[in-house]
Design a protein around this motif. Structure first.
Motif, PDB file in Angstrom:
ATOM      1  N   SER A 168      46.752 -16.513  22.925  1.00 17.56           N
ATOM      2  CA  SER A 168      46.767 -15.165  23.009  1.00 17.56           C
ATOM      3  C   SER A 168      48.335 -14.731  22.695  1.00 17.56           C
ATOM      4  N   ALA A 179      49.889 -12.176  20.836  1.00 20.39           N
ATOM      5  CA  ALA A 179      50.231 -10.523  20.841  1.00 20.39           C
ATOM      6  C   ALA A 179      51.720 -10.374  20.526  1.00 20.39           C
ATOM      7  N   GLU A 180      52.464 -10.665  21.163  1.00 11.39           N
ATOM      8  CA  GLU A 180      53.710 -10.937  20.844  1.00 11.39           C
ATOM      9  C   GLU A 180      54.428 -10.714  19.117  1.00 11.39           C
ATOM     10  N   ASN A 200      51.657  -9.452  16.710  1.00 13.30           N
ATOM     11  CA  ASN A 200      50.921  -8.623  16.300  1.00 13.30           C
ATOM     12  C   ASN A 200      49.827  -8.825  15.350  1.00 13.30           C
ATOM     13  N   ASP A 210      42.450 -11.639  18.651  1.00 10.46           N
ATOM     14  CA  ASP A 210      42.910  -9.471  18.142  1.00 10.46           C
ATOM     15  C   ASP A 210      44.626  -9.576  18.332  1.00 10.46           C
ATOM     16  N   ALA A 211      45.253  -9.158  17.446  1.00 10.75           N
ATOM     17  CA  ALA A 211      45.709  -9.150  17.599  1.00 10.75           C
ATOM     18  C   ALA A 211      47.038  -8.083  18.432  1.00 10.75           C
ATOM     19  N   ASP A 212      46.231  -8.095  19.782  1.00  8.04           N
ATOM     20  CA  ASP A 212      47.105  -7.661  21.113  1.00  8.04           C
ATOM     21  C   ASP A 212      47.057  -8.960  22.088  1.00  8.04           C
ATOM     22  N   THR A 225      43.564  -9.750  23.071  1.00 12.03           N
ATOM     23  CA  THR A 225      42.963 -10.139  23.422  1.00 12.03           C
ATOM     24  C   THR A 225      41.374 -11.212  22.550  1.00 12.03           C
ATOM     25  N   THR A 228      38.203  -6.548  14.253  1.00 20.19           N
ATOM     26  CA  THR A 228      39.454  -6.978  14.937  1.00 20.19           C
ATOM     27  C   THR A 228      40.619  -5.989  14.196  1.00 20.19           C
ATOM     28  N   LYS A 229      41.828  -5.970  14.303  1.00 21.64           N
ATOM     29  CA  LYS A 229      42.367  -5.085  14.724  1.00 21.64           C
ATOM     30  C   LYS A 229      42.620  -4.351  12.477  1.00 21.64           C
TER      31      LYS A 229
END
Length: 291
Positions: free
Chosen positions: A74, A78-79, A81, A105-107, A109, A143-144
């Motif tokens: 995760s 997040a780092e 994206n 997900d890309a954040d 999550t 997802t994103k």
């Protein structure tokens, strides 16, 4: 968005779990640097493929999901994206274990998980010893960058799994995988097995009008008795290969796919339109006897 860049991470593994996790994280970073938006790791990437033997010690490899591995992934997701598809050995509770894929997900999550539904039991693939069959049903993950489904290895051979996941709205079918050749086999048998494996998955792309992304491991395991055949690939919605990896080399490859192709192929080849759903009830039977 119509176009999305997916990364296939095809690598070999070692006995040390933390080393494999660290390697996966570096490969995620490498994929992100190449422009990846979704990164798919191979089946059970934190360990050697331990199902070659029935050994109670191997249950110590399992972990909770979410848990330590998803937490580490995760952070890097997040780092950088990126969405990450991470296949892990899940300890659900004492005595209940699953072959499970988590989606981040890309954040960063944690989106959710899919538990492998079809569990094989063959020489050197003793998965029924370790894994309880999945009970979450088939899943899609929004997802994103895309909405996709995840199926795992032995699930690849079942058109029902691909069909249901596609009907749920999957734009892409991802298959994290660990499959190989016995080194005692002849080349003709090896080719036949690989071709069958690839063909059935390309047929899922055609039947459902979606891209298929299959990610396998490489390298010798079981003291050299098994060679994982790599050959990771991406198929477009009509079964055409967009990319295929080698059989023996680690590769982190980013492939751009156009999700708008689904509508185009489904319109010109309307398999979904012409389904006779009123006639499919017999598929729920194990076998159809004449009487």
């Amino acid at each position: 968005m119509s176009k999305v860049k997916v990364a296939l991470v095809q690598v070999s593994c070692v006995a040390d779990k933390q080393s494999n996790l660290a390697k996966a994280i570096e490969k995620i970073k490498e994929a992100a640097a190449k422009g990846a938006q979704i990164v798919c790791l191979q089946e059970l990437f934190t360990s050697l493929y331990f199902c070659d033997v029935e050994d109670y010690e191997n249950f110590k490899l399992a972990e909770a999901i979410p848990g330590p591995s998803t937490e580490a992934i995760s952070k890097v997701a997040a780092e950088h994206n990126v969405v990450v598809i991470a296949s892990l050995f899940e300890k659900r509770t004492q005595g209940i274990y699953h072959n499970t894929t988590a989606v981040i997900d890309a954040d960063g999550t944690y989106v959710g998980k899919y538990r492998k539904m079809h569990i094989p039991d063959d020489p050197a693939f003793y998965e029924k010893f370790y894994f309880t069959p999945g009970d979450l049903g088939y899943k899609i993950f929004k997802t994103k960058f895309a909405t996709f489904g995840v199926l795992i290895c032995w699930d690849q051979w079942y058109p029902e799994a691909a069909r249901i996941t596609s009907l749920m709205g999957a734009e892409i079918l991802f298959y994290p995988t660990a499959i190989g050749w016995a080194t005692s086999q002849d080349e003709a048998t090896n080719n036949e097995q690989y071709n069958a494996w690839q063909t059935i998955q390309r047929s899922h792309a055609v039947a459902n009008g979606v891209h298929v992304v299959s990610v396998n491991r490489v390298g010798f395991e079981q003291d050299g008795a098994m060679k994982f055949w790599g050959g990771s690939f991406v198929s477009n919605p009509f079964g055409n290969l967009i990319y295929q990896a080698s059989h023996d080399t680690e590769e982190t490859t980013v492939v751009e796919i156009d999700l708008a192709k689904t509508d185009s192929y489904r319109t010109h080849w309307p398999f979904m339109r012409d389904r006779r759903i009123d006639s499919y009830q017999p598929i729920t039977k194990r076998f159809i006897d004449e009487d």
